[in-house]
Enzyme design. Structure first.
Site, PDB file in Angstrom:
ATOM      1  N   CYS A 152      69.879  49.727  47.261  1.00 47.28           N
ATOM      2  CA  CYS A 152      70.089  50.398  48.554  1.00 47.28           C
ATOM      3  C   CYS A 152      71.278  49.763  49.282  1.00 47.28           C
ATOM      4  CB  CYS A 152      68.825  50.308  49.409  1.00 47.28           C
ATOM      5  SG  CYS A 152      68.609  48.722  50.226  1.00 47.28           S
ATOM      6  N   CYS A 196      63.264  44.775  49.993  1.00 47.21           N
ATOM      7  CA  CYS A 196      63.565  45.129  48.601  1.00 47.21           C
ATOM      8  C   CYS A 196      63.548  43.894  47.701  1.00 47.21           C
ATOM      9  CB  CYS A 196      64.944  45.755  48.495  1.00 47.21           C
ATOM     10  SG  CYS A 196      65.110  47.344  49.308  1.00 47.21           S
ATOM     11  N   CYS A 205      70.894  46.092  50.461  1.00 51.37           N
ATOM     12  CA  CYS A 205      70.967  45.121  49.350  1.00 51.37           C
ATOM     13  C   CYS A 205      72.422  44.957  48.889  1.00 51.37           C
ATOM     14  CB  CYS A 205      70.074  45.553  48.193  1.00 51.37           C
ATOM     15  SG  CYS A 205      68.322  45.361  48.578  1.00 51.37           S
ATOM     16  N   GLU A 208      65.692  42.981  45.437  1.00 47.49           N
ATOM     17  CA  GLU A 208      66.994  42.308  45.314  1.00 47.49           C
ATOM     18  C   GLU A 208      67.170  41.245  46.396  1.00 47.49           C
ATOM     19  OE1 GLU A 208      66.363  45.532  45.245  1.00 47.49           O
ATOM     20  OE2 GLU A 208      67.962  46.688  44.280  1.00 47.49           O
ATOM     21  N   GLU A 235      56.103  45.236  50.454  1.00 48.43           N
ATOM     22  CA  GLU A 235      55.970  46.293  51.453  1.00 48.43           C
ATOM     23  C   GLU A 235      55.036  45.876  52.586  1.00 48.43           C
ATOM     24  OE1 GLU A 235      55.041  49.900  49.268  1.00 48.43           O
ATOM     25  OE2 GLU A 235      57.095  49.979  48.490  1.00 48.43           O
ATOM     26  N   ASN A 255      59.732  43.715  45.326  1.00 47.97           N
ATOM     27  CA  ASN A 255      59.662  44.324  46.656  1.00 47.97           C
ATOM     28  C   ASN A 255      58.325  43.982  47.319  1.00 47.97           C
ATOM     29  OD1 ASN A 255      58.615  46.067  44.625  1.00 47.97           O
ATOM     30  ND2 ASN A 255      58.808  47.863  45.927  1.00 47.97           N
TER      31      ASN A 255
END
Ligand code: THU
Length: 161
Positions: free
Chosen positions: A112, A73, A115, A75, A64, A62
């Site tokens: 999430c 994210c 994703c 993924e 940020e 991830n």
């Protein structure tokens, strides 16, 4: 009125020893990747490892941002990078784990919604199911098909309705 039931099947393992060597390697790669996460705000470091049909494993973490929604994210970082590097090679599987408070998570973390949407798009793109390994400190949850995590998904057929 017609009632329809949607069933999701998951497989829970208490140890990686119950899985094949290939699966164990993928899981280990996702665990090692967490140290590359850029997660100064959430301090929730996520690692993803994508297995391609040519045997390549691509990892992602991830990323940020101080402007929170600009982050991404693990993924999606991993899948987008894999698809950028090998645009013609189907994705076979993805393993995902997270590290926080000096430990890997106690229970597997589910991806999430965004994703899930990207994983389903990737399945549709290559016409191959993607196996998902959700990895915690010791337990692993396996889902055989990303669509199982996103039933009633929006896809190309919805656009061409
Ligand atoms: N995150 C992921 O990388 N993958 C998930 O499946 C869930 C959440 C990231 C986004 C954010 O950087 C941090 O974890 C906390 O939500």
């Amino acid at each position: 009125m017609k009632k329809k039931n949607i069933t999701t099947v998951t497989y829970e393992y208490d140890s990686v020893d119950e899985l094949s060597k290939e699966e164990q390697i993928l899981i280990q790669k996702s665990k090692s990747a967490v140290t590359n996460a850029y997660a100064p705000y959430s301090k929730f470091q996520v690692g993803a490892a994508v297995l391609l049909e040519n045997g390549e494993i691509i990892t992602g973490t991830n990323q940020e941002n101080a402007a929170y929604p600009s982050g991404l994210c693990a993924e999606r970082v991993a899948v987008f990078y894999a698809n950028s590097k090998f645009p013609d090679v189907p994705v076979k599987a993805i393993a995902v784990t997270a590290f926080t408070n000096n430990n890997y998570v106690k229970t597997p973390i589910p991806p999430c919604g965004s994703c899930r949407q990207v994983l389903v798009e990737t399945e549709t793109r290559f016409q191959k199911p993607i196996k998902i390994y959700l990895v915690s400190e010791s337990k692993i949850t396996v889902i055989n098909d990303a669509k199982d995590l996103l039933p009633l998904n929006f896809d190309e057929s919805s656009l061409n309705n």
